[in-house]
Design a protein around this motif. Structure first.
Motif, mmCIF file in Angstrom:
data_model
loop_
_atom_site.group_PDB
_atom_site.id
_atom_site.type_symbol
_atom_site.label_atom_id
_atom_site.label_comp_id
_atom_site.label_asym_id
_atom_site.label_seq_id
_atom_site.Cartn_x
_atom_site.Cartn_y
_atom_site.Cartn_z
ATOM 1 N N ALA A 80 0.846 -1.184 0.000
ATOM 2 C CA ALA A 80 0.000 0.000 0.000
ATOM 3 C C ALA A 80 0.887 1.240 0.000
ATOM 4 O O ALA A 80 1.998 1.217 0.533
ATOM 5 C CB ALA A 80 -0.903 -0.007 1.222
ATOM 6 N N ASP A 81 0.397 2.301 -0.614
ATOM 7 C CA ASP A 81 1.194 3.515 -0.718
ATOM 8 C C ASP A 81 0.285 4.737 -0.586
ATOM 9 O O ASP A 81 -0.923 4.651 -0.817
ATOM 10 C CB ASP A 81 1.915 3.554 -2.069
ATOM 11 C CG ASP A 81 3.197 4.356 -2.028
ATOM 12 O OD1 ASP A 81 3.380 5.131 -1.077
ATOM 13 O OD2 ASP A 81 4.016 4.201 -2.953
ATOM 14 N N ARG A 82 0.889 5.866 -0.241
ATOM 15 C CA ARG A 82 0.151 7.117 -0.173
ATOM 16 C C ARG A 82 0.202 7.802 -1.539
ATOM 17 O O ARG A 82 1.061 7.510 -2.355
ATOM 18 C CB ARG A 82 0.738 8.028 0.900
ATOM 19 C CG ARG A 82 0.535 7.452 2.285
ATOM 20 C CD ARG A 82 1.050 8.379 3.354
ATOM 21 N NE ARG A 82 2.492 8.557 3.202
ATOM 22 C CZ ARG A 82 3.169 9.604 3.650
ATOM 23 N NH1 ARG A 82 2.547 10.580 4.264
ATOM 24 N NH2 ARG A 82 4.479 9.687 3.486
ATOM 25 N N VAL A 83 -0.727 8.738 -1.734
ATOM 26 C CA VAL A 83 -0.841 9.422 -3.017
ATOM 27 C C VAL A 83 -0.486 10.890 -2.837
ATOM 28 O O VAL A 83 -0.937 11.534 -1.895
ATOM 29 C CB VAL A 83 -2.278 9.307 -3.573
ATOM 30 C CG1 VAL A 83 -2.406 10.046 -4.891
ATOM 31 C CG2 VAL A 83 -2.666 7.858 -3.737
ATOM 32 N N GLY A 84 0.329 11.397 -3.750
ATOM 33 C CA GLY A 84 0.649 12.812 -3.785
ATOM 34 C C GLY A 84 0.234 13.396 -5.116
ATOM 35 O O GLY A 84 -0.075 12.665 -6.060
ATOM 36 N N VAL A 85 0.231 14.714 -5.202
ATOM 37 C CA VAL A 85 -0.132 15.398 -6.440
ATOM 38 C C VAL A 85 1.074 16.204 -6.896
ATOM 39 O O VAL A 85 1.685 16.930 -6.124
ATOM 40 C CB VAL A 85 -1.348 16.318 -6.234
ATOM 41 C CG1 VAL A 85 -1.682 17.050 -7.518
ATOM 42 C CG2 VAL A 85 -2.539 15.528 -5.757
#
Length: 105
Positions: A79-84
């Motif tokens: 699982a990973d976090r999302v950035g913009v």
């Protein structure tokens, strides 16, 4: 911009179905999503002869809060976090926080 969208592979990180993986089927509202095979409840359904449905107990996938899921990163298999990230031409793209690579939609 929604960090989790329809069609994304996600991993449940909290709750009864922690560790399960599935695809986002739809966004119910700004905070809730429906993930295939996650948060399945038994619902009692009345028969409806006009629609041709039979009654009984059916499994129904219920919405889950988006804070309880994380996007699945296939390169790390975690699982990973999302950035913009803002591109040179002014477009915004979603990226994985761990590697910085773009998320393929």
């Amino acid at each position: 911009m929604n960090k989790i969208r329809k069609g994304d592979q996600v991993v449940v990180i909290a709750g009864r179905d922690k560790g399960k993986r599935g695809t986002v089927a739809l966004r119910v509202d700004d905070d809730h999503i429906v993930v295939e095979g996650v948060n399945v409840a038994k619902k009692h359904v009345k028969p409806n002869p006009l629609k041709g449905t039979t009654g009984g107990i059916v499994d129904k996938t219920m919405p889950i809060h988006q804070s309880n899921v994380a996007i699945y990163n296939p390169s790390t298999a975690k699982a990973d976090r999302v950035g913009v990230k803002l591109l040179a031409d002014g477009k915004k793209v979603r990226v994985y926080k761990s590697s910085g690579e773009e998320i393929k939609a």
